[in-house]
Design an enzyme around this catalytic site. Structure first.
Site, PDB file in Angstrom:
ATOM      1  N   TYR A 158     -13.309  31.757   1.105  1.00 28.13           N
ATOM      2  CA  TYR A 158     -13.661  30.621   0.379  1.00 28.13           C
ATOM      3  C   TYR A 158     -13.433  31.055  -1.005  1.00 28.13           C
ATOM      4  O   TYR A 158     -13.225  32.030  -1.576  1.00 28.13           O
ATOM      5  CB  TYR A 158     -15.295  30.398   0.349  1.00 28.13           C
ATOM      6  CG  TYR A 158     -16.100  31.714   0.153  1.00 28.13           C
ATOM      7  CD1 TYR A 158     -16.282  32.598   1.196  1.00 28.13           C
ATOM      8  CD2 TYR A 158     -16.630  31.867  -1.081  1.00 28.13           C
ATOM      9  CE1 TYR A 158     -17.030  33.638   1.117  1.00 28.13           C
ATOM     10  CE2 TYR A 158     -17.479  33.310  -1.336  1.00 28.13           C
ATOM     11  CZ  TYR A 158     -17.588  34.134  -0.121  1.00 28.13           C
ATOM     12  OH  TYR A 158     -18.235  35.011  -0.554  1.00 28.13           O
ATOM     13  N   ASP A 184     -16.259  57.213  25.179  1.00 23.61           N
ATOM     14  CA  ASP A 184     -17.098  56.055  24.706  1.00 23.61           C
ATOM     15  C   ASP A 184     -15.949  54.938  24.052  1.00 23.61           C
ATOM     16  O   ASP A 184     -16.277  53.893  24.340  1.00 23.61           O
ATOM     17  CB  ASP A 184     -17.551  56.820  23.305  1.00 23.61           C
ATOM     18  CG  ASP A 184     -18.959  56.406  22.986  1.00 23.61           C
ATOM     19  OD1 ASP A 184     -19.600  56.544  24.046  1.00 23.61           O
ATOM     20  OD2 ASP A 184     -19.360  56.328  21.824  1.00 23.61           O
ATOM     21  N   ASP A 236     -12.186  58.187   7.723  1.00 20.80           N
ATOM     22  CA  ASP A 236     -12.838  57.207   8.898  1.00 20.80           C
ATOM     23  C   ASP A 236     -12.497  55.636   8.632  1.00 20.80           C
ATOM     24  O   ASP A 236     -12.178  55.030   9.516  1.00 20.80           O
ATOM     25  CB  ASP A 236     -14.300  57.398   9.149  1.00 20.80           C
ATOM     26  CG  ASP A 236     -14.785  56.768  10.398  1.00 20.80           C
ATOM     27  OD1 ASP A 236     -14.333  56.938  11.378  1.00 20.80           O
ATOM     28  OD2 ASP A 236     -15.919  56.090  10.310  1.00 20.80           O
ATOM     29  N   HIS A 258      -8.063  51.801   7.688  1.00 22.62           N
ATOM     30  CA  HIS A 258      -8.352  50.395   7.999  1.00 22.62           C
ATOM     31  C   HIS A 258      -8.442  49.471   6.423  1.00 22.62           C
ATOM     32  O   HIS A 258      -7.653  48.727   6.299  1.00 22.62           O
ATOM     33  CB  HIS A 258      -9.905  50.264   8.240  1.00 22.62           C
ATOM     34  CG  HIS A 258     -10.076  50.658   9.458  1.00 22.62           C
ATOM     35  ND1 HIS A 258      -9.401  50.739  10.766  1.00 22.62           N
ATOM     36  CD2 HIS A 258     -11.476  51.228   9.975  1.00 22.62           C
ATOM     37  CE1 HIS A 258      -9.730  51.483  11.734  1.00 22.62           C
ATOM     38  NE2 HIS A 258     -11.224  51.593  11.426  1.00 22.62           N
ATOM     39  N   GLY A 264      -9.055  59.490  29.256  1.00 27.02           N
ATOM     40  CA  GLY A 264     -10.145  59.733  28.625  1.00 27.02           C
ATOM     41  C   GLY A 264     -11.244  58.468  28.984  1.00 27.02           C
ATOM     42  O   GLY A 264     -11.717  57.969  28.348  1.00 27.02           O
ATOM     43  N   TYR A 292      -8.174  47.435  12.763  1.00 29.20           N
ATOM     44  CA  TYR A 292      -8.202  46.277  11.408  1.00 29.20           C
ATOM     45  C   TYR A 292      -7.035  45.369  11.528  1.00 29.20           C
ATOM     46  O   TYR A 292      -7.336  44.319  11.061  1.00 29.20           O
ATOM     47  CB  TYR A 292      -8.745  47.044  10.241  1.00 29.20           C
ATOM     48  CG  TYR A 292     -10.191  47.056  10.084  1.00 29.20           C
ATOM     49  CD1 TYR A 292     -10.856  47.483  11.020  1.00 29.20           C
ATOM     50  CD2 TYR A 292     -10.692  46.322   9.098  1.00 29.20           C
ATOM     51  CE1 TYR A 292     -12.275  47.705  10.723  1.00 29.20           C
ATOM     52  CE2 TYR A 292     -12.174  46.070   8.839  1.00 29.20           C
ATOM     53  CZ  TYR A 292     -12.825  46.826   9.750  1.00 29.20           C
ATOM     54  OH  TYR A 292     -14.175  46.901   9.629  1.00 29.20           O
ATOM     55  N   TYR A 340      -3.714  65.128  22.111  1.00 28.77           N
ATOM     56  CA  TYR A 340      -2.573  64.323  22.066  1.00 28.77           C
ATOM     57  C   TYR A 340      -1.274  65.196  22.429  1.00 28.77           C
ATOM     58  O   TYR A 340      -0.611  64.585  23.560  1.00 28.77           O
ATOM     59  CB  TYR A 340      -2.169  63.332  20.754  1.00 28.77           C
ATOM     60  CG  TYR A 340      -3.304  62.527  20.349  1.00 28.77           C
ATOM     61  CD1 TYR A 340      -4.215  62.006  21.391  1.00 28.77           C
ATOM     62  CD2 TYR A 340      -3.370  61.763  19.222  1.00 28.77           C
ATOM     63  CE1 TYR A 340      -5.085  61.039  21.000  1.00 28.77           C
ATOM     64  CE2 TYR A 340      -4.208  60.908  18.912  1.00 28.77           C
ATOM     65  CZ  TYR A 340      -4.929  60.376  19.638  1.00 28.77           C
ATOM     66  OH  TYR A 340      -5.971  59.436  19.408  1.00 28.77           O
ATOM     67  N   LYS A 394      -6.403  56.683  15.761  1.00 26.33           N
ATOM     68  CA  LYS A 394      -6.892  57.613  14.648  1.00 26.33           C
ATOM     69  C   LYS A 394      -8.220  58.473  15.198  1.00 26.33           C
ATOM     70  O   LYS A 394      -8.653  58.057  16.139  1.00 26.33           O
ATOM     71  CB  LYS A 394      -7.062  56.870  13.478  1.00 26.33           C
ATOM     72  CG  LYS A 394      -8.548  55.781  13.419  1.00 26.33           C
ATOM     73  CD  LYS A 394      -9.247  56.017  12.161  1.00 26.33           C
ATOM     74  CE  LYS A 394     -10.649  56.252  12.385  1.00 26.33           C
ATOM     75  NZ  LYS A 394     -11.605  55.223  12.723  1.00 26.33           N
TER      76      LYS A 394
HETATM   77  C1  BG6 Z   1     -14.174  52.620  13.492  1.00 27.35           C
HETATM   78  C2  BG6 Z   1     -14.854  53.735  12.669  1.00 27.35           C
HETATM   79  O1  BG6 Z   1     -12.801  52.940  13.299  1.00 27.35           O
HETATM   80  O2  BG6 Z   1     -14.365  51.380  12.862  1.00 27.35           O
HETATM   81  C3  BG6 Z   1     -16.462  53.667  12.793  1.00 27.35           C
HETATM   82  O3  BG6 Z   1     -14.718  55.057  13.173  1.00 27.35           O
HETATM   83  C4  BG6 Z   1     -16.635  52.231  12.481  1.00 27.35           C
HETATM   84  O4  BG6 Z   1     -17.167  54.269  12.062  1.00 27.35           O
HETATM   85  C5  BG6 Z   1     -15.881  51.016  13.063  1.00 27.35           C
HETATM   86  O5  BG6 Z   1     -18.018  51.950  12.782  1.00 27.35           O
HETATM   87  C6  BG6 Z   1     -15.913  49.780  12.525  1.00 27.35           C
HETATM   88  O6  BG6 Z   1     -15.054  48.894  13.018  1.00 27.35           O
HETATM   89  P1  BG6 Z   1     -15.617  47.036  13.111  1.00 27.35           P
HETATM   90  O7  BG6 Z   1     -14.535  46.508  13.845  1.00 27.35           O
HETATM   91  O8  BG6 Z   1     -16.858  47.052  13.736  1.00 27.35           O
HETATM   92  O9  BG6 Z   1     -15.737  46.915  11.690  1.00 27.35           O
END
Ligand code: BG6
Length: 488
Positions: free
Chosen positions: A375, A16, A242, A247, A12, A186, A128, A155
Site C-alpha cells: 500500500y 524439526d 538468525d 533474511h 535429518g 525469505y 554438512y 542456514k
Molecule cells: C527462521 C528463524 O529462519 O525464520 C526463526 O530461524 C524464525 O527464528 C523464522 O522464527 C521466521 O520465518 P517466517 O517465515 O515465519 O517469517
C-alpha cells in the site's frame, strides 16, 4: 522439463525442520501435481532406528487439518516415503541409502533412464561436511543417461566470515556451485519474489527509487513469541545471525540492487553481490541491541547470556543511488506483534503549502506477512465540505484482490526450483561471503561482550532506544494513522 526418476532424500528426517517444513512442502507439491508418483520417491535418512511406518506417522502428525480433510492424498503421499537409518559420518548407512535409491531407480526407469537425486540436508551445519563427503563418495547419480545430483542446505552457514568461508571451502571441494542450493526461505515468499517485477516493470517507481526522493528504508521483522523450545540453538546465534544477516539482508538486496542485465539467475545474483559489497562498515552508534526479560529463564539458555533477541541496525550503501539513505534493519522476538514488512519512506514535499495540516510523508509499504499487501500512503483531501487533508492509501491487498488464489509456502516454491534447476532464489557463495563481511565485526564485538543488549519487556515494541535511533536516522512516524487490512 526433465523426466526420469527423481529421488528426494531428506537427511535429518526425524528433526524439526523436516517435519515442520520439508515434508509438508513436499506434500503440497505432490498434491498440486508437481511430484508424479510414477517417477518420484522420497527417502528419509536419520540416525534413529525406526520403521517406514513410524516415520510416516510422525510426518502425518504435522499435517494438521490436511491429515483428516485429504486423508487419501496424505496416505498416498506417505506411501512414497521410505526410511533408511544410518550415521552421518560412516559409509555403511550411505551405501545402504545408495542401494535403496538405485533399486528404486531400476524399478521406475524401464524406459527413460536418467537419474535425478536431490539431497535435502535438514541437519545442523556441523555435519554438512561429513554428510557431503559421504554423498560424494557413495550416493552420486551414475546414470549414463543423464540426470544430476543436487544438495540443498539451510542456514546457519557458519557463525562469522571465517567459519562460513571454511564451510564453503569444505563443501566447495566436493560439489560445484551449480549443484549447491543455499536456502534462504525469505526468498521464497510471494512478496519478496514480487520485488523485481515491482521495481523494474513499473514506470511509477523507476524515477523515484533513489536518494533524491527516498528518505529512508526500513526492513522489519517482528515476532510476538520468544525462543520457546529453541533457546539452545538461538543462544548460540542470536537475532542478527538468525534473521538479519540472512533474511532481511536478502530483502535489502532486492530493494536496493541495480537492474540486472536479464532475469538469468547469475545476472540477478551479480547485482545482489554488488549491493552487499557497497555496504559501509556498521557504526556502533547506529546499532541498538535488546534482550527480552525472561529470555534467560529458559533452561537451555546460560544465565549470563549476552545474546540479542532484538536488534536495530542501520546500513549505509555507498553508491550513486543510495548515498545518504539509511537502510534500517530491525528484527525482534517477543514483541507486540508478528509481521514482516518493507517501508520505503519518501522525503517531504519541497515548498509544501499543506505542511501545517499534514499527517505524514508518502510511504510505500510492502507487507510480506501476514496479510500480504502493498500500500502507498498518501495525502488526500479529507472528503467533505472542509478543505483539509488526511493520510490515506492506495491498497493492493492480496486476499481481496486475488480471491481464491492460494499463495504457495516459501519452501514449496524453493524446493520446486531445486528440482527445476533454477538458482535465482538461492544464495551464491560470494553473496554469502559479502553478507558475513558486513556483520562479522559487529558480531564479534557482541560475542566478546563489548556490546550489550538492553532489556525490554516481552510484548513491547522493544527498547525505546531503537525508536530513538529510527528517529535519528530520519524516519518520521505517521501519528494517528493505522492501516487496516481490508476484510472481504
Ligand atoms: C527462521 C528463524 O529462519 O525464520 C526463526 O530461524 C524464525 O527464528 C523464522 O522464527 C521466521 O520465518 P517466517 O517465515 O515465519 O517469517
Amino acid at each position: 522439463p526433465e523426466t526420469g526418476c527423481l529421488s528426494i532424500i531428506v537427511l535429518g528426517a526425524s528433526g524439526d525442520l523436516a517435519k515442520k517444513k520439508t515434508f509438508p512442502a513436499l506434500y503440497n507439491l505432490y498434491r498440486r501435481g508437481f511430484l508424479q508418483s510414477n517417477e518420484v520417491y522420497i527417502f528419509g535418512y536419520a540416525r534413529t532406528k525406526i520403521s517406514d511406518d513410524d516415520l510416516r506417522n510422525r510426518i502425518r502428525g504435522y499435517f494438521g487439518k490436511d491429515a483428516s480433510e485429504h486423508s487419501e492424498d496424505v496416505s498416498k503421499f506417505l506411501q512414497l516415503i521410505k526410511y533408511v537409518s544410518g550415521s552421518y559420518d560412516t559409509e555403511d548407512g550411505f551405501r545402504l541409502l545408495d542401494k535403496e535409491i538405485s533399486e528404486h531407480e531400476v524399478s521406475k526407469n524401464s524406459a527413460e533412464g536418467s537419474s535425478r537425486r536431490l539431497f535435502y540436508l535438514a541437519l545442523p551445519p556441523s555435519v554438512y561436511p561429513p554428510v557431503c563427503r559421504m554423498i560424494r563418495k557413495c550416493c552420486m547419480n551414475r546414470s549414463d543417461l543423464g540426470g544430476w545430483t543436487r544438495i540443498v542446505i539451510e542456514k546457519p552457514f557458519g557463525k562469522d566470515l571465517e567459519s562460513a568461508e571454511k564451510l564453503s571451502a569444505q563443501i566447495g571441494e566436493l560439489f560445484e556451485e551449480p549443484q549447491l542450493y543455499r536456502i534462504d526461505h525469505y526468498l521464497g515468499k510471494e512478496l519478496v519474489q514480487n520485488l523485481l517485477v515491482l521495481r523494474f516493470a513499473n514506470r511509477f517507481f523507476l524515477p523515484l527509487w533513489n536518494r533524491d526522493n527516498i528518505d529512508n528504508v526500513q526492513i522489519v521483522f517482528r515476532e510476538d513469541f520468544g525462543t520457546e523450545g529453541r533457546g539452545g540453538y538461538f543462544d548460540e546465534y542470536g537475532i542478527i545471525r538468525d534473521i538479519i544477516q540472512n533474511h532481511l539482508l536478502q530483502v535489502l538486496c532486492l530493494v536496493a540492487m541495480e537492474k540486472p542485465v536479464s532475469l538469468k539467475p547469475e545476472h540477478i545474483r551479480d547485482e545482489k553481490v554488488k549491493v552487499l559489497q557497497s555496504v559501509l562498515p556498521i557504526k556502533d552508534e547506529e546499532v541498538v541491541l535488546g534482550q527480552y526479560e525472561g529470555y534467560r529463564d529458559d533452561p537451555t539458555v546460560p544465565d549470563h547470556s549476552n545474546t540479542p533477541t532484538f536488534a536495530t541496525v542501520v546500513l549505509r550503501i555507498h553508491n550513486e543511488r543510495w548515498e545518504g539513505v539509511p537502510f534500517i534493519l530491525k528484527a525482534g522476538k517477543a514483541l507486540n506483534s508478528r509481521k514482516a514488512e518493507i517501508r520505503v519512506q519518501f522525503k517531504d514535499v519541497p515548498g509544501d503549502i499543506f505542511k501545517c495540516q499534514k499527517q505524514g510523508r508518502n510511504e510505500f509499504v510492502i507487507r510480506l506477512q501476514p496479510s500480504e499487501a502493498m500500500y502507498m500512503k498518501l495525502t488526500v483531501k479529507q472528503p467533505g465540505l472542509e478543505m483539509s487533508t488526511v493520510q490515506s492509501e492506495l491498497d493492493l491487498s492480496y486476499k481481496q484482490r486475488y480471491q481464491g488464489v492460494a499463495i504457495p509456502e516459501a519452501y514449496e516454491r524453493l524446493i520446486l526450483d531445486t528440482i527445476r534447476g533454477d538458482q535465482q532464489h538461492f544464495v551464491r557463495r560470494d553473496e554469502l561471503k559479502a553478507a558475513w563481511e558486513i556483520f562479522t565485526p559487529l558480531l564479534h564485538r557482541i560475542d566478546d561482550g563489548e556490546m550489550k543488549p538492553l532489556q525490554y519487556q516481552p510484548g513491547s515494541r522493544g527498547p525505546v532506544e531503537a525508536d530513538e535511533l529510527l528517529a535519528k536516522a530520519g524516519y518520521v512516524q505517521t501519528h494517528g494513522y493505522i492501516w487496516i487490512p481490508p476484510t472481504l
